[in-house]
Structure formats: structure tokens, C-alpha cells
Design a protein around this motif. Structure first.
Motif, mmCIF file in Angstrom:
data_model
loop_
_atom_site.group_PDB
_atom_site.id
_atom_site.type_symbol
_atom_site.label_atom_id
_atom_site.label_comp_id
_atom_site.label_asym_id
_atom_site.label_seq_id
_atom_site.Cartn_x
_atom_site.Cartn_y
_atom_site.Cartn_z
ATOM 1 N N GLU A 128 3.526 0.587 3.727
ATOM 2 C CA GLU A 128 4.166 1.576 3.258
ATOM 3 C C GLU A 128 5.751 1.128 2.890
ATOM 4 O O GLU A 128 6.136 0.415 3.504
ATOM 5 C CB GLU A 128 4.545 2.489 4.639
ATOM 6 N N ALA A 163 8.101 7.254 -1.406
ATOM 7 C CA ALA A 163 7.304 6.570 -0.303
ATOM 8 C C ALA A 163 6.066 6.320 -1.024
ATOM 9 O O ALA A 163 5.280 7.130 -1.343
ATOM 10 C CB ALA A 163 7.137 7.401 0.926
ATOM 11 N N ARG A 194 2.198 4.143 -0.603
ATOM 12 C CA ARG A 194 1.121 3.413 0.423
ATOM 13 C C ARG A 194 0.674 2.350 -0.479
ATOM 14 O O ARG A 194 0.287 2.517 -1.672
ATOM 15 C CB ARG A 194 -0.026 4.563 0.854
#
Ligand SMILES: Nc1ncnc2c1ncn2[C@@H]1O[C@H](COP(=O)(O)OP(=O)(O)OP(=O)(O)O)[C@@H](O)[C@H]1O
Ligand SMILES: [Mg+2]
Length: 364
Positions: free
Chosen positions: A295, A303, A305
Motif C-alpha cells: 500500500e 492511497a 494498492r
């Protein structure tokens, strides 16, 4: 410039209110292998069937060798076609199956035996000429279907997912076989696939389709490192998407995202590229590499992934494990900059069954 072997000009195909192929322009270069690539339901088979003459476009024109063939029936187009289900005649020998097309074209018996022999030679099956289809393996039947399409000396060879019934190993072998046959004969081939590896490995020219439209086309070497938009990038296996500080979108492949110790100086990016602080969420062992899920915060502050392939044999620094704070480097040369306009569009393929095709359509 030479005339393309075939050309679609503003071609659409509508089924009721549904547009399966949406005003596409496409040139099929002569003597080369072109693939139509895209997810299920994007219109590949529909496009191939219009080229072959099994269905007429709702609008637009189809040129073959520069001549208008839009209304020409399949048997007048002199095209060879192999469908996913290759539909050999079970009661005929291999040789008779292959000689069937020339026979329908009233080629004299001696000449069609010669052509069938030649075509079987080309696919490496001359020794099985007297067998019946059920005495052959799947891969051999596939080759007979190819030989049958080649025996008519087609102006264009159209292949609709011809390898999808084969197991993984045979499929890889047959890719090379088809390439060899194409280059030995100089045939113009159009091959439909939804397998990106197949398209990358086999194509001179690859044409990516989505929802009835062409989204990108070009040589694999040009398309692969520079997907035009997020759809193409996802389709070609780019897993990581970032919004840059200036708002542009970029994609990077897991194998190009480098996992470095957290104290690596940001100067590592001297060669350009993006450096991100990240936390390791998961590490999966995959034999040759580790698949690291992370992350991070992208340059625009979102944010994200991310996935990184970490190859212990080539990577520098310690092996990452869950909970580690690390620094990620996406080298500039490995960033694919995506065009903004289509990134917001949904990327899920529409599920749709392949249009069913009668066996006899394979032998025009
Ligand atoms: N005869 C038909 N009548 C109505 N809709 C059709 C017909 N043939 C195809 N379609 C629709 O047109 C779309 C495109 O179908 P097509 O068979 O060209 O897809 P494809 O790209 O070949 O997919 P796949 O990879 O699954 O074979 C699909 O949504 C399909 O349901
Ligand atoms: Mg199809």
C-alpha cells in the motif's frame, strides 16, 4: 503503397438495438499475420464473419484486394476459415477432408489430390492422410482443419480462436506452427484471440477491440510498452495505476516496480521515475519470484494498492516481508503514460456467448 489484402471502412453490425461492431476502420496488410484481440463479446467473431461474408454489415464497406466485396457471398471471396470447433467431416479421410474445398471449386481430381498432399505436407501430417478424424489427436485434427483451409489457396486465411481447444503445451507449439506456415506461404492471416500472450507472440500487427470498437493497433513491440489507455494496459497485464502530480495517469507492470529498503535515498530516482513510500501488506512465494502486495500513496495523494514481482536473484536489498516499510521505484522508462479520456470507462468485459456457427461454414 500496396493495396491492403482487405479493408473495412466504417463497418458496423447491429443486432436489433445492440451494436456489436461500431463503425470500425481496419486495414489488413498483405502477407502478414494480424490478430484481433479483446475480451469476450467485444465483436471479434462478428468482425471475422463480416470479412468472410457470412453476415453483411449493417453499414460500411468491405474491400478485398481493393475491390468492393460488401455484398459478395462467402463462396465468391476465396477465403479460408477455421473456426474454434474445427468440424471435420467424420466419415471422410483426412485427405478427402482437405481436398473438399478444391472439389467444391471444381478443381480436377488429380490437381486437388496434389493440393491436399501439399497442404498436409505443410502441416506435417502427410503420413496420416488415410486416417479418419476420430483416429487423430485434438492437435492433429486442428492441423487438418488448417490444411483444409489452406488447400483452397485462399486470398485470406481467417482463424477464429483456432487454438482454444488445445492443451497449454500444444497451444504454444501450434502458435509457432501457424507462424511458420504463414511465413512459408506468405499468406495473409487474420487470427482472433482473447489471449494476450498469443497475440504478442504471433502478430505482425495486433488490433485491440473493446465494445465493438478498435482501441489500439500496431506491432506488438510498439503496443506492449505503450498502451493507449487503462483498458489496454489492464488487458496487457499492467497491474499498477498511479495518478501523477500533474494529474496524468500512468501504469507500471509488477515486474518493473522495484522494492528497495526504506532508507534508500530518493536520489535513486536520478534516472527519472517515481519514488513512493509503501508498506508491505503481503508476500506470496511463487518459485522464481515473490509477489509483493503493497500500500502506497501515489504522487497525487491517493492511497493505492500495488503489486511488485520481487526476484530474489536479481533484486538488491533484503527480502521484503509483511509489515515492512519500503521504498518503491518505478523507473521512468517503464512508466506507460495513459491517455486521460478513456480511463474512467468501465473495464469489465461484457459476457456474451460466441455466436454459434454451422460446421459447413468452415469450408467456403
Ligand atoms: N446473431 C446475433 N444476434 C444478437 N447478438 C449477437 C449475435 N452475434 C453476436 N451477438 C452479440 O454481439 C457481441 C459480439 O459478439 P462476438 O461473437 O463478435 O464476440 P467475440 O468478441 O467473438 O467474443 P468471444 O471472445 O466470446 O468469442 C456479443 O455481445 C454478442 O452477444
Ligand atoms: Mg468469438
Amino acid at each position: 503503397m500496396t493495396t491492403p489484402a482487405a479493408e473495412l471502412v466504417g463497418v458496423s453490425q447491429r443486432f436489433g438495438s445492440f451494436t456489436a461492431v461500431d463503425s470500425i476502420d481496419l486495414q489488413i496488410p498483405r502477407g502478414r499475420l494480424t490478430t484481433l484481440l479483446g475480451p469476450s463479446g467485444c465483436g471479434k467473431t462478428t468482425t471475422l464473419r463480416m470479412l468472410a461474408g457470412y453476415s453483411a454489415p449493417t453499414s460500411g464497406r468491405i474491400l478485398i484486394d481493393g475491390d468492393d466485396a460488401t455484398r459478395l457471398p462467402p463462396e465468391k471471396r476465396n477465403l479460408g476459415m477455421v473456426f474454434q470447433s474445427y468440424a471435420l467431416f467424420p466419415h471422410m479421410t483426412v485427405a478427402d477432408n482437405v481436398a473438399y474445398g478444391p472439389k467444391m471449386r471444381k478443381v480436377p481430381a488429380a490437381e486437388r489430390r496434389r493440393r491436399a498432399g501439399e497442404a498436409l505436407e505443410l502441416v506435417g501430417l502427410a503420413h496420416l492422410a488415410d486416417r479418419k478424424p476420430k483416429q487423430l489427436s485434438g492437435g492433429q485434427q486442428q492441423r487438418v482443419a488448417l490444411a483444409r483451409a489452406i488447400a483452397i489457396r485462399p486470398r485470406l486465411l481467417l482463424l477464429d480462436e483456432p487454438l482454444s481447444n488445445l492443451d497449454a503445451r500444444l497451444r504454444v507449439q501450434m502458435r509457432a506452427e501457424i507462424r511458420r506456415i504463414q511465413s512459408e506461404t506468405g499468406l495473409t492471416v487474420v487470427l482472433v484471440t482473447h489471449d494476450q500472450d498469443e497475440a504478442l507472440e504471433m502478430s505482425d500487427e495486433m488490433v485491440l477491440m473493446r465494445s465493438g470498437k478498435i482501441v489500439q493497433s500496431g506491432a506488438p513491440r510498439d503496443v506492449f510498452p505503450a498502451p493507449a489507455d487503462r483498458f489496454v494496459a489492464e488487458f496487457l497485464g499492467y497491474e499498477n495505476f498511479l495518478t501523477l502530480a500533474d494529474g496524468r495517469q500512468a501504469a507500471v507492470r509488477p515486474e518493473h516496480l522495484r522494492v528497495l529498503p526504506a532508507d534508500t535515498s530518493a536520489a535513486t530516482s536520478a534516472d527519472g521515475g517515481i519514488v513512493l513510500d509503501a508498506v508491505v501488506l503481503d508476500v506470496a512465494y511463487r518459485g522464481v519470484d515473490l509477489l509483493v502486495t503493497l500500500e502506497a500513496t501515489d504522487p497525487a495523494g491517493n492511497a493505492v494498492r500495488l503489486l511488485a514481482d520481487h526476484r530474489a536473484d536479481t533484486a538488491t536489498g533484503p527480502t521484503p516481508s509483511a509489515g515492512d516499510r519500503v521504498r518503491l521505484l518505478a523507473p521512468e522508462a517503464r512508466l506507460a503514460h495513459l491517455s486521460a479520456d478513456s480511463t474512467a470507462a468501465p473495464t469489465a468485459p461484457t459476457t456474451a456467448p460466441t455466436a454459434s456457427t454451422a460446421p459447413t461454414e468452415g469450408i467456403s
